[in-house]
Write an enzyme that holds these catalytic residues in place. Sequence first.
Site, short mmCIF file in Angstrom:
data_model
loop_
_atom_site.label_atom_id
_atom_site.label_comp_id
_atom_site.label_asym_id
_atom_site.label_seq_id
_atom_site.Cartn_x
_atom_site.Cartn_y
_atom_site.Cartn_z
N THR A 280 12.89 5.02 10.79
CA THR A 280 13.83 3.96 11.16
C THR A 280 13.42 2.66 10.47
O THR A 280 12.26 2.26 10.52
CB THR A 280 13.81 3.77 12.70
OG1 THR A 280 14.23 5.00 13.28
CG2 THR A 280 14.74 2.65 13.13
N CYS B 128 -9.32 -7.09 1.53
CA CYS B 128 -9.83 -5.78 1.95
C CYS B 128 -11.32 -5.68 1.65
O CYS B 128 -12.04 -4.93 2.28
CB CYS B 128 -9.08 -4.66 1.26
SG CYS B 128 -7.61 -5.20 0.40
N THR C 120 0.84 -1.20 0.00
CA THR C 120 0.00 0.00 0.00
C THR C 120 0.87 1.26 0.00
O THR C 120 0.65 2.18 -0.79
CB THR C 120 -0.93 -0.02 1.24
OG1 THR C 120 -1.82 -1.12 1.10
CG2 THR C 120 -1.71 1.27 1.38
N GLN D 23 0.74 -8.96 -6.52
CA GLN D 23 0.22 -10.32 -6.68
C GLN D 23 1.07 -11.14 -7.63
O GLN D 23 1.31 -12.32 -7.41
CB GLN D 23 -1.23 -10.29 -7.18
CG GLN D 23 -2.22 -9.78 -6.15
CD GLN D 23 -2.43 -10.75 -5.00
OE1 GLN D 23 -2.13 -11.94 -5.09
NE2 GLN D 23 -2.93 -10.24 -3.88
C1 LIG Z 1 -2.54 -6.04 -6.06
C2 LIG Z 1 -2.27 -5.55 -4.67
N1 LIG Z 1 -1.66 -4.37 -4.50
C3 LIG Z 1 -1.39 -3.88 -3.27
C4 LIG Z 1 -1.75 -4.56 -2.14
C5 LIG Z 1 -1.44 -3.97 -0.79
O1 LIG Z 1 -0.29 -4.53 -0.23
P1 LIG Z 1 -0.10 -4.51 1.38
O2 LIG Z 1 -1.08 -5.50 1.91
O3 LIG Z 1 1.33 -4.96 1.58
O4 LIG Z 1 -0.33 -3.15 1.83
C6 LIG Z 1 -2.40 -5.80 -2.27
C7 LIG Z 1 -2.84 -6.54 -1.06
O5 LIG Z 1 -3.64 -7.43 -1.10
C8 LIG Z 1 -2.66 -6.30 -3.57
O6 LIG Z 1 -3.28 -7.48 -3.75
#
Ligand SMILES: Cc1ncc(COP(=O)(O)O)c(C=O)c1O
Length: 394
Positions: A251, A339, A80, A187
């Site tokens: 950090t 999510c 993210t 992914q």
């Molecule tokens: C395609 C994709 N991008 C970004 C993310 C977000 O990654 P993170 O969970 O490490 O924040 C995900 C999480 O499921 C994802 O499937």
Amino acid sequence: MTEPDRGSGSGSYLDAAATAPLRPEALDAMLRVFTAGQANASSVHSPGFRAREEIEAARARVAAALGARPGDVIFTSGGTEANSLAIVGLSLASPRGRHLVTTAIEHSSVLESCRYLERVFGFELTVLPVDGEGRVGPADLRAALRTDTTLVSVGLANGEVGTVQDVPALAALAREIGAIVHTDAVQAAASLPVSVGAAGAWPGGAVDALTVASHKFGGPQGVGALVARSGLRIEPIIHGGGQERGARSGTENVAGIAGFAAAVSAATAQIGSAALALMESRDALTDRILAEVPGARLTGHPTERLPGHASFTVRGVSGESLLVALDAAGLAVSSGSACAAGKSEPSPVLLALGVSDELAQTAVRFSLAGPLPSETLDRIVRVLRAEVLRGVAG
Ligand SMILES: Cc1ncc(COP(=O)(O)O)c(C=O)c1O
């Protein structure tokens, strides 16, 4: 209730796209750092130097696995943050213009970062449609590109339906007009060979920046990286002490970074054979569900899809009730992306593929962590059939 078997990396844990089981190599690397004594990698003493060495060794391993140079790797707190840094940081630093292009099926961290730039900084945003199998049409991208297009972000593979995008072809179009190209490979990179660097490698040096996340490789959660071609300017989104070449202050998570690198190395070392084994199980699962579960339909692309990914709609049942029934049988799956799970709204990804509101509520996603024992296959089909029959009777 039977507990999903996570330790073996296969068994009944079928939600690797949400978080893959922790690899022993990652655990060993983290334990090594923790037991050596925690220190700040910026400190000027021996424990600090050792922490710095851990980070730089990890950076070299992640870079090597992705065909990048160590200096291209910016460690973040996960996918993210890396997506946010790519979209916001690269766009704000670019003098080209104020126009962004992305797709309707991107992860929320991409779409919401674009919308943030639209809302707060006056960027214009074009969201490309996808076809019924989740693919972006090159003609749609070509039509969207403008002389002031700053950045194009197209995910390499979708986490919900597993469709893999032809990023090299799309990226070539975007680069023709000089836009920065970013791909969310969170992914894809865990199960397909992905390289940003060497000419001829896939996606052929076509992208300028690429996002990866540790926990999809079997590393710890809360760590990831933006791999960005050196020379690209990035406006930081987290301000402070200037760590990570000034692009990401804070950090560093030394143990997490070491675990991440160990997982990436382990995953990419056997990516071809692992993908073949996953595909065999995925195809067996898909064939049986389509043949034996009334009302089941595969979502996403039939062939251009992630090797361990099988997602369905099942007419007449609710995705949530399927999840609960599978969980009660010791099978851990998702109704869509992690999510989206727990929310009652239909998945925007399925709606973008043209699935109706009603059918989108019936989605179930299996993402395999390893080969599927035939007993597990039987159990999945049994539970799905029972739920469909219960739905018909009710
Ligand atoms: C395609 C994709 N991008 C970004 C993310 C977000 O990654 P993170 O969970 O490490 O924040 C995900 C999480 O499921 C994802 O499937």
